[in-house]
Design a protein around this motif. Structure first.
Motif, short mmCIF file in Angstrom:
data_model
loop_
_atom_site.label_atom_id
_atom_site.label_comp_id
_atom_site.label_asym_id
_atom_site.label_seq_id
_atom_site.Cartn_x
_atom_site.Cartn_y
_atom_site.Cartn_z
N THR A 37 0.83 -1.20 0.00
CA THR A 37 0.00 0.00 0.00
C THR A 37 0.86 1.26 0.00
OG1 THR A 37 -1.71 -1.18 1.24
CG2 THR A 37 -1.83 1.22 1.22
N THR A 38 1.93 1.24 0.80
CA THR A 38 2.82 2.40 0.87
C THR A 38 3.50 2.64 -0.47
OG1 THR A 38 3.25 1.94 3.21
CG2 THR A 38 4.79 3.41 2.08
N ILE A 39 3.99 1.57 -1.12
CA ILE A 39 4.68 1.70 -2.41
C ILE A 39 3.72 2.23 -3.48
CG2 ILE A 39 5.88 0.47 -4.25
CD1 ILE A 39 7.50 0.89 -1.67
N ILE A 40 2.50 1.70 -3.49
CA ILE A 40 1.52 2.16 -4.47
C ILE A 40 1.19 3.63 -4.25
CG2 ILE A 40 -0.85 1.91 -5.28
CD1 ILE A 40 1.06 -0.26 -6.26
N PHE A 41 1.05 4.01 -2.98
CA PHE A 41 0.78 5.42 -2.67
C PHE A 41 1.94 6.30 -3.15
CE2 PHE A 41 1.63 8.99 0.20
CZ PHE A 41 0.47 9.74 0.01
N LEU A 42 3.18 5.88 -2.86
CA LEU A 42 4.34 6.65 -3.30
C LEU A 42 4.41 6.72 -4.82
CD1 LEU A 42 7.02 5.29 -0.80
CD2 LEU A 42 6.08 7.60 -0.85
N TYR A 43 4.05 5.61 -5.47
CA TYR A 43 4.02 5.58 -6.94
C TYR A 43 3.03 6.61 -7.49
CZ TYR A 43 2.78 3.99 -11.62
OH TYR A 43 2.51 3.95 -12.96
N ARG A 44 1.83 6.62 -6.94
CA ARG A 44 0.81 7.56 -7.41
C ARG A 44 1.23 9.00 -7.12
NH1 ARG A 44 -4.15 5.31 -8.67
NH2 ARG A 44 -4.53 7.41 -9.50
N TRP A 48 2.06 11.76 -9.96
CA TRP A 48 1.32 13.03 -9.97
C TRP A 48 2.27 14.21 -9.95
CZ3 TRP A 48 1.28 16.86 -6.15
CH2 TRP A 48 0.35 17.88 -6.34
N LEU A 49 3.32 14.12 -9.13
CA LEU A 49 4.27 15.23 -8.99
C LEU A 49 5.09 15.43 -10.26
CD1 LEU A 49 5.05 17.31 -6.88
CD2 LEU A 49 6.82 15.74 -6.06
N THR A 50 5.47 14.34 -10.93
CA THR A 50 6.23 14.48 -12.17
C THR A 50 5.39 15.12 -13.27
OG1 THR A 50 5.66 12.20 -12.78
CG2 THR A 50 7.80 12.55 -11.75
N GLY A 51 4.07 14.90 -13.21
CA GLY A 51 3.18 15.53 -14.18
C GLY A 51 2.97 17.01 -13.92
N ASN A 94 5.42 19.02 -12.20
CA ASN A 94 6.66 19.77 -12.03
C ASN A 94 7.73 19.24 -12.99
OD1 ASN A 94 9.34 20.50 -10.88
ND2 ASN A 94 8.10 21.44 -9.27
N VAL A 95 8.14 20.06 -13.95
CA VAL A 95 9.12 19.65 -14.95
C VAL A 95 10.47 19.35 -14.30
CG1 VAL A 95 10.38 20.36 -17.02
CG2 VAL A 95 7.96 20.93 -16.77
N TRP A 96 10.87 20.19 -13.34
CA TRP A 96 12.16 19.98 -12.66
C TRP A 96 12.20 18.63 -11.97
CZ3 TRP A 96 13.34 19.06 -7.54
CH2 TRP A 96 14.70 19.11 -7.19
N PHE A 97 11.10 18.27 -11.29
CA PHE A 97 11.04 17.00 -10.58
C PHE A 97 11.03 15.84 -11.56
CE2 PHE A 97 8.85 13.57 -8.25
CZ PHE A 97 9.66 13.52 -7.14
N GLU A 98 10.35 16.01 -12.69
CA GLU A 98 10.32 14.96 -13.72
C GLU A 98 11.73 14.67 -14.24
OE1 GLU A 98 8.17 13.98 -18.01
OE2 GLU A 98 8.10 16.00 -17.17
N ARG A 99 12.52 15.72 -14.48
CA ARG A 99 13.89 15.53 -14.96
C ARG A 99 14.76 14.90 -13.87
NH1 ARG A 99 15.19 21.13 -18.33
NH2 ARG A 99 13.77 20.70 -20.08
N LEU A 100 14.49 15.26 -12.61
CA LEU A 100 15.25 14.69 -11.51
C LEU A 100 15.02 13.19 -11.41
CD1 LEU A 100 17.00 15.12 -8.93
CD2 LEU A 100 14.86 15.43 -7.67
N ILE A 101 13.78 12.75 -11.58
CA ILE A 101 13.41 11.34 -11.44
C ILE A 101 13.76 10.54 -12.68
CG2 ILE A 101 11.51 9.72 -11.13
CD1 ILE A 101 12.28 11.21 -8.60
#
Length: 230
Positions: A83-90, A94-97, A99-106
């Motif tokens: 449950t924790t991993i799925i929550f972190l995944y979602r 959501w955050l990568t969608g 924030n462009v900076w965060f998307e490039r970081l990940i």
């Protein structure tokens, strides 16, 4: 002696329910650690999958595998991990969608490896690419020398995208065929076009020795110019 389907052990392995809070913290720490570790290893280490996707697979696989094999791992803590991993995944998705900076970081960003038939040295250092491995990939695409390549990019997925010159625009370039490339030498035996064995820079050089003005290396290979086989 332990009984089969002893429910208290089966569900929680005799752990208190407050241990579930620790499970959430443990899962979050391991998730972040895996994400950082795989990001540092570079794109080629997780080819075909993004770094983020690889972290999800490892995390869920570990959470699923332990309670399957080890009797001292309870089902409920494993489900909390899921449950924790799925929550972190979602949340990360959501955050990568948003924030462009965060998307490039990940996920990383597209990196130019070859420009106008010459290696981008800074990109190779940053991505810790092995030259032999990259040469092998180019040869697999029937590329004989860098003069055939207009540009090449390392994608976030680890794939290499290659764009070619038209036949009439092909230039002299650094040979990638082993029997030609390994003739590199610090001594230039006769006048003519030579390619720097490190960066691919092509110069018309006299016999003797020379230092590449781009990368300051001294090894050269006779440059070749052939059309790419389609």
């Amino acid at each position: 002696m332990k009984e089969i389907f002893e429910w208290e052990r089966f569900l929680m392995n005799e752990l208190p329910f407050k241990f579930l809070a620790e499970v959430i913290v443990r899962s979050t720490i391991m998730f972040v650690f895996l994400l950082i570790a795989l990001r540092v290893t570079g794109k080629r280490g997780v080819r075909q999958l993004s770094v983020f996707e690889t972290v999800i697979i490892i995390s869920l696989g570990s959470a699923a595998g332990d309670p399957m094999f080890y009797e001292d791992v309870g089902i409920i803590p494993a489900l909390v991990v899921f449950t924790t991993i799925i929550f972190l995944y979602r949340f990360v998705t959501w955050l990568t969608g948003k924030n462009v900076w965060f998307e490039r970081l990940i996920e990383g960003k597209t990196v130019c490896l070859i420009h106008e038939g010459r290696f981008s040295i800074s990109a190779f250092k940053k991505e810790t690419l092995a030259q032999d491995e990259f040469f092998s990939e180019l040869r697999a695409r029937s590329i004989e020398h860098l003069g055939q390549v207009r540009s090449a990019y390392l994608e976030p997925s680890g794939e290499v995208s290659v764009f070619f010159y038209k036949d009439e625009d092909v230039k002299y370039g650094l040979p990638l065929l082993p029997h030609l490339y390994h003739e590199k030498s610090k001594k230039i035996f006769k006048n003519g076009l030579h390619a720097c064995a490190f960066c691919g820079n092509v110069l018309d050089l006299p016999a003797g020795s020379a230092v590449c003005p781009i990368c300051s290396r001294e090894e050269w290979v006779a440059a070749i110019r052939t059309m790419r086989l389609s």
